[in-house]
Design a protein around this motif. Structure first.
Motif, short mmCIF file in Angstrom:
data_model
loop_
_atom_site.label_atom_id
_atom_site.label_comp_id
_atom_site.label_asym_id
_atom_site.label_seq_id
_atom_site.Cartn_x
_atom_site.Cartn_y
_atom_site.Cartn_z
N SER A 118 0.82 -1.22 0.00
CA SER A 118 0.00 0.00 0.00
C SER A 118 0.86 1.27 0.00
N GLN A 154 1.61 2.06 -3.52
CA GLN A 154 0.45 2.46 -4.31
C GLN A 154 0.02 3.90 -4.02
N ASN A 155 0.21 4.34 -2.77
CA ASN A 155 -0.17 5.70 -2.39
C ASN A 155 0.91 6.28 -1.48
N LYS A 197 0.20 9.33 1.07
CA LYS A 197 -0.82 9.24 2.10
C LYS A 197 -0.20 9.45 3.49
#
Length: 252
Positions: free
Chosen positions: A239, A242-243, A246
């Motif tokens: 994750s 992917q981001n 964030k």
């Protein structure tokens, strides 16, 4: 630096500065590294010394070259790996070719060991630094002679040390902690490769200049083996990949 006069149609003259300089023998000095290679990792294991590096050559922030060999066999007893400016590494290899040829011409049954080559490289890098014309490289020199394993590093201003494991570039920050935790003196070759690949995988994930194309080289009393290029299995589904922004602080 070379100053270039640029004439414009309105009669004004502007002066630009070219990022290069011409030495006494007419060759151009490296004032800024253009095509560079990233980390080299080296460590001792049970039977010898093992080195690893990827094969990327970055032109600025662009991964321009994908087949740059940065680990070379030096003489009978040594391996050399380099990060930094590729053209300066080629110059260092020319120096070493001359050194090994001169040593062989004595034909006295002796040959330069890794400690002697490491000392020579230290003097070369420090000499060029004192001339304000450094070779923009960090070097890892490993070897085996008469059963004695040797591993050392040389920086671009002549700083040098010996250790059981060394790394250049990002590897000095990201791979050395892994090696400090998991390296053992009695590692087999297979275990050493597995540990190096763990370090290379971390660097591949975290270093934008690294590519998934590696070479591993080993040197023992029996000789030198440099592997064919190969890739590691990767997983980019985390994750955080992917981001990546964030949770980051700040408005930008």
């Amino acid at each position: 630096m070379e100053r270039l006069a640029i004439h414009h149609a309105n009669g004004m003259e502007m002066v630009a500065v070219k990022d290069s300089a011409i030495s006494e023998n007419g060759t151009e000095r490296t004032l800024y590294p253009y095509v560079t290679g990233t980390s080299v990792i080296g460590m001792k294991y049970k039977d010898g010394v093992i080195l690893a590096a990827d094969m990327g050559g970055s032109y600025g922030s662009t991964l321009r070259y994908k087949s740059v060999e940065r680990i070379k066999h030096i003489g009978k007893h040594s391996l050399l790996g380099a990060s930094g400016e590729i053209s300066d590494f080629q110059e260092i290899l020319r120096y070493l070719d001359e050194l090994i040829l001169y040593d062989n011409m004595w034909d006295d049954g002796n040959s330069l060991g890794p400690k002697e080559v490491h000392n020579y490289l230290t003097r070369v890098m420090y000499n060029r630094r004192n001339k304000f014309n450094p070779l923009w490289n960090s070097l890892v020199l490993g070897g085996v002679k008469n059963g004695q394993k040797y591993l050392g590093m040389v920086g671009m201003i002549g700083t040098h040390f010996e250790d059981n494991h060394v790394a250049t570039g990002f590897g000095n920050h990201l791979a050395r902690p892994i090696l400090r935790a998991e390296w053992r003196e009695d590692l087999s070759f297979e275990e050493a490769v597995k540990l190096l690949e763990k370090c290379l995988l971390v660097l591949l994930y975290r270093d934008r200049s690294a590519i998934n194309k590696f070479q591993i080289a080993k040197i023992t009393d029996e000789g030198v083996t440099i592997s064919q290029p190969y890739a590691l299995k990767t997983y980019w589904g985390f994750s955080a990949f992917q981001n990546p922004s964030k949770g980051a602080e700040g408005s930008w």
